[in-house]
Design a protein around this motif. Structure first.
Motif, mmCIF file in Angstrom:
data_model
loop_
_atom_site.group_PDB
_atom_site.id
_atom_site.type_symbol
_atom_site.label_atom_id
_atom_site.label_comp_id
_atom_site.label_asym_id
_atom_site.label_seq_id
_atom_site.Cartn_x
_atom_site.Cartn_y
_atom_site.Cartn_z
ATOM 1 N N ILE A 16 -5.312 -3.812 -1.007
ATOM 2 C CA ILE A 16 -4.748 -2.464 -1.080
ATOM 3 C C ILE A 16 -5.874 -1.428 -1.146
ATOM 4 C CG2 ILE A 16 -3.243 -0.918 -2.409
ATOM 5 C CD1 ILE A 16 -1.921 -3.393 -0.941
ATOM 6 N N GLU A 17 -6.920 -1.718 -1.884
ATOM 7 C CA GLU A 17 -8.030 -0.780 -2.024
ATOM 8 C C GLU A 17 -8.754 -0.591 -0.696
ATOM 9 O OE1 GLU A 17 -7.423 -3.384 -4.079
ATOM 10 O OE2 GLU A 17 -6.731 -2.232 -5.817
ATOM 11 N N ASP A 18 -8.995 -1.692 0.045
ATOM 12 C CA ASP A 18 -9.647 -1.585 1.351
ATOM 13 C C ASP A 18 -8.780 -0.796 2.332
ATOM 14 O OD1 ASP A 18 -11.814 -3.037 0.449
ATOM 15 O OD2 ASP A 18 -11.154 -4.930 1.344
ATOM 16 N N TYR A 58 0.832 -1.211 0.000
ATOM 17 C CA TYR A 58 0.000 0.000 0.000
ATOM 18 C C TYR A 58 0.866 1.261 0.000
ATOM 19 C CZ TYR A 58 -2.576 3.900 1.966
ATOM 20 O OH TYR A 58 -3.078 5.150 2.192
ATOM 21 N N LEU A 59 1.888 1.291 0.868
ATOM 22 C CA LEU A 59 2.707 2.494 1.010
ATOM 23 C C LEU A 59 3.428 2.872 -0.283
ATOM 24 C CD1 LEU A 59 4.200 1.951 4.580
ATOM 25 C CD2 LEU A 59 2.425 3.588 3.904
ATOM 26 N N VAL A 60 3.766 1.900 -1.119
ATOM 27 C CA VAL A 60 4.459 2.205 -2.378
ATOM 28 C C VAL A 60 3.493 2.339 -3.548
ATOM 29 C CG1 VAL A 60 6.603 1.129 -1.598
ATOM 30 C CG2 VAL A 60 4.984 -0.214 -2.951
ATOM 31 N N SER A 61 2.192 2.192 -3.279
ATOM 32 C CA SER A 61 1.203 2.291 -4.348
ATOM 33 C C SER A 61 0.792 3.738 -4.581
ATOM 34 C CB SER A 61 -0.039 1.461 -4.004
ATOM 35 O OG SER A 61 -0.878 2.167 -3.096
ATOM 36 N N PRO A 62 0.222 4.029 -5.741
ATOM 37 C CA PRO A 62 -0.275 5.384 -6.003
ATOM 38 C C PRO A 62 -1.477 5.748 -5.122
ATOM 39 C CG PRO A 62 -0.463 3.996 -7.979
ATOM 40 C CD PRO A 62 0.132 3.160 -6.894
ATOM 41 N N LEU A 63 -2.063 4.769 -4.441
ATOM 42 C CA LEU A 63 -3.200 5.033 -3.564
ATOM 43 C C LEU A 63 -2.786 5.656 -2.228
ATOM 44 C CD1 LEU A 63 -5.261 1.752 -4.115
ATOM 45 C CD2 LEU A 63 -5.650 4.007 -5.133
ATOM 46 N N CYS A 64 -1.491 5.648 -1.911
ATOM 47 C CA CYS A 64 -1.008 6.153 -0.624
ATOM 48 C C CYS A 64 -0.695 7.647 -0.717
ATOM 49 C CB CYS A 64 0.243 5.393 -0.191
ATOM 50 S SG CYS A 64 0.920 6.036 1.359
ATOM 51 N N PRO A 65 -1.417 8.474 0.056
ATOM 52 C CA PRO A 65 -1.145 9.916 0.047
ATOM 53 C C PRO A 65 -0.182 10.372 1.148
ATOM 54 C CG PRO A 65 -3.174 9.516 1.217
ATOM 55 C CD PRO A 65 -2.658 8.156 0.759
ATOM 56 N N ALA A 123 -9.822 2.655 4.250
ATOM 57 C CA ALA A 123 -9.815 2.760 5.708
ATOM 58 C C ALA A 123 -8.882 3.875 6.176
ATOM 59 C CB ALA A 123 -9.409 1.429 6.336
ATOM 60 N N LEU A 124 -7.741 4.015 5.520
ATOM 61 C CA LEU A 124 -6.770 5.025 5.936
ATOM 62 C C LEU A 124 -7.121 6.426 5.436
ATOM 63 C CD1 LEU A 124 -3.507 2.946 5.573
ATOM 64 C CD2 LEU A 124 -4.448 3.887 7.696
ATOM 65 N N ALA A 125 -8.117 6.537 4.560
ATOM 66 C CA ALA A 125 -8.520 7.850 4.044
ATOM 67 C C ALA A 125 -9.010 8.772 5.160
ATOM 68 C CB ALA A 125 -9.596 7.697 2.971
#
Length: 159
Positions: free
Chosen positions: A115-117, A74-81, A121-123
């Motif tokens: 990763i999507e979940d 998750y941390l290296v994905s584009p989904l991580c802000p 959740a972290l949003a």
């Protein structure tokens, strides 16, 4: 051990600050997992074996390194802000630290994350911690990472 953990957090925060303009995100991990390193760190004379501290469970093993790997993905994905933050993980429990406090927690009900979940959740977790610091003008709030760092990363990815 404590000093080395403090150094990791400081390096994460400084590297995040220095690399934001290049669009690079930097985060740290504080994992809880059963690994060879953890087994090697257990004193041989100790009568409490690693198995008793971190027992295996065939149904849902809380201490598998796989849980940490999901967070890393998750941390290296584009989904991580996030950048400049420290993440703790134990099974499906993820913590985002404010300083030394595991201030924010999300869990997945004893199930493995996608990763999507995880992103969903972290949003709800703030991108910044807002500690109070002491400086020449006295005590004041100081966001970390700064608004400028977050904007620099966003601008680098949009360019």
């Amino acid at each position: 051990y404590g000093v080395s953990k403090a150094a990791v957090l400081a390096i994460v925060q400084l590297a995040a600050q220095e690399l934001a303009g290049l669009g690079v995100r930097v985060n740290g991990l504080a994992p809880v997992a059963r690994t060879r390193m953890m087994a090697a760190a257990m004193p041989a004379a100790d009568d409490v074996a690693l198995d008793r501290i971190m027992p295996c469970d065939a149904g849902y093993d809380l201490y598998l390194p796989d849980h940490v790997a999901r967070l890393v993905t998750y941390l290296v994905s584009p989904l991580c802000p996030f950048t400049g933050r420290l993440f703790g993980v134990r099974a499906d429990d993820i913590y985002v630290y404010d300083g030394w406090s595991a201030a924010h927690h999300v869990g997945n009900g004893g199930r493995n994350w996608t990763i999507e979940d995880m992103a969903g959740a972290l949003a709800a977790v703030p991108l910044q911690e807002i500690p109070e610091i002491i400086g020449p003008m006295g005590r004041h709030k100081s966001a970390s990472p700064t608004d400028a760092m977050l904007a620099a990363i966003e601008n680098a990815h949009c360019a």
